[in-house]
Enzyme design. Structure first.
Site, short mmCIF file in Angstrom:
data_model
loop_
_atom_site.label_atom_id
_atom_site.label_comp_id
_atom_site.label_asym_id
_atom_site.label_seq_id
_atom_site.Cartn_x
_atom_site.Cartn_y
_atom_site.Cartn_z
NE ARG A 1 -3.39 0.06 2.76
CZ ARG A 1 -4.63 0.51 2.51
NH1 ARG A 1 -5.47 -0.23 1.84
NH2 ARG A 1 -5.03 1.69 2.95
CB ALA B 1 4.81 -0.84 1.41
CG HIS B 2 3.77 1.66 -3.47
ND1 HIS B 2 2.86 0.79 -2.95
CD2 HIS B 2 3.91 1.33 -4.78
CE1 HIS B 2 2.47 -0.04 -3.90
NE2 HIS B 2 3.10 0.27 -5.02
CG MET B 3 5.11 7.06 0.46
SD MET B 3 4.38 8.02 1.83
CE MET B 3 2.67 7.97 1.37
#
Length: 141
Positions: free
Chosen positions: A2, A5-7
């Site tokens: 989400r 985690a992408h950041m």
């Protein structure tokens, strides 16, 4: 994976840090877990992850699972990488949890249950090819 985690993934790439997991298939979802068993896992909206696609796709992502599709920038990157987008029906989180055979690993647990990266062994998950490797999309005419 989400948003959080992408950041974090983007920060890892920016600073040249080794990513602790494979990024072959990314499922835009946040599971509900009890006693190391996923009891619900439904897709989250993929479109909002477009801002991370320039990092995610080149890392070897071959498939993305989510709902709502991806934007044209991401689709362009997907074509170059031969990446496919699988759509999953929203509202069926308990049904999809039955497709999870095993939790193989958990990464970045400090992000919390739904934002951590879960490595899963999956069987017979009902998905629809919504964006193919040529960029054909059910979402864009």
């Amino acid at each position: 994976m989400r948003d959080l985690a992408h950041m974090r993934l983007k920060e890892y790439v920016k600073h040249g840090k080794k990513i602790p997991f494979s990024i072959n298939t990314v499922f835009h979802a946040g599971p509900i877990v009890k006693d190391r068993k996923i009891i619900a896992i439904g897709p989250t909206t993929s479109k909002r992850m477009d801002r991370f696609s320039d990092v995610l796709i080149p890392l070897g992502t071959r498939a993305i699972i989510g709902k709502g599709g991806m934007g044209e920038k991401t689709i362009s990157l997907m074509k170059k990488q031969s990446c496919v987008y699988f759509a999953m029906t929203g509202g069926c989180a308990a049904l999809f949890a039955k497709c999870i055979e095993e939790i193989s690993n958990i990464y970045w647990n400090d992000l919390g249950m739904v934002e951590s990266v879960w490595e899963l062994k999956v069987k017979k998950m009902p998905l629809t090819v919504a964006i193919d490797t040529k960029g054909n999309s059910l979402y864009i005419k």
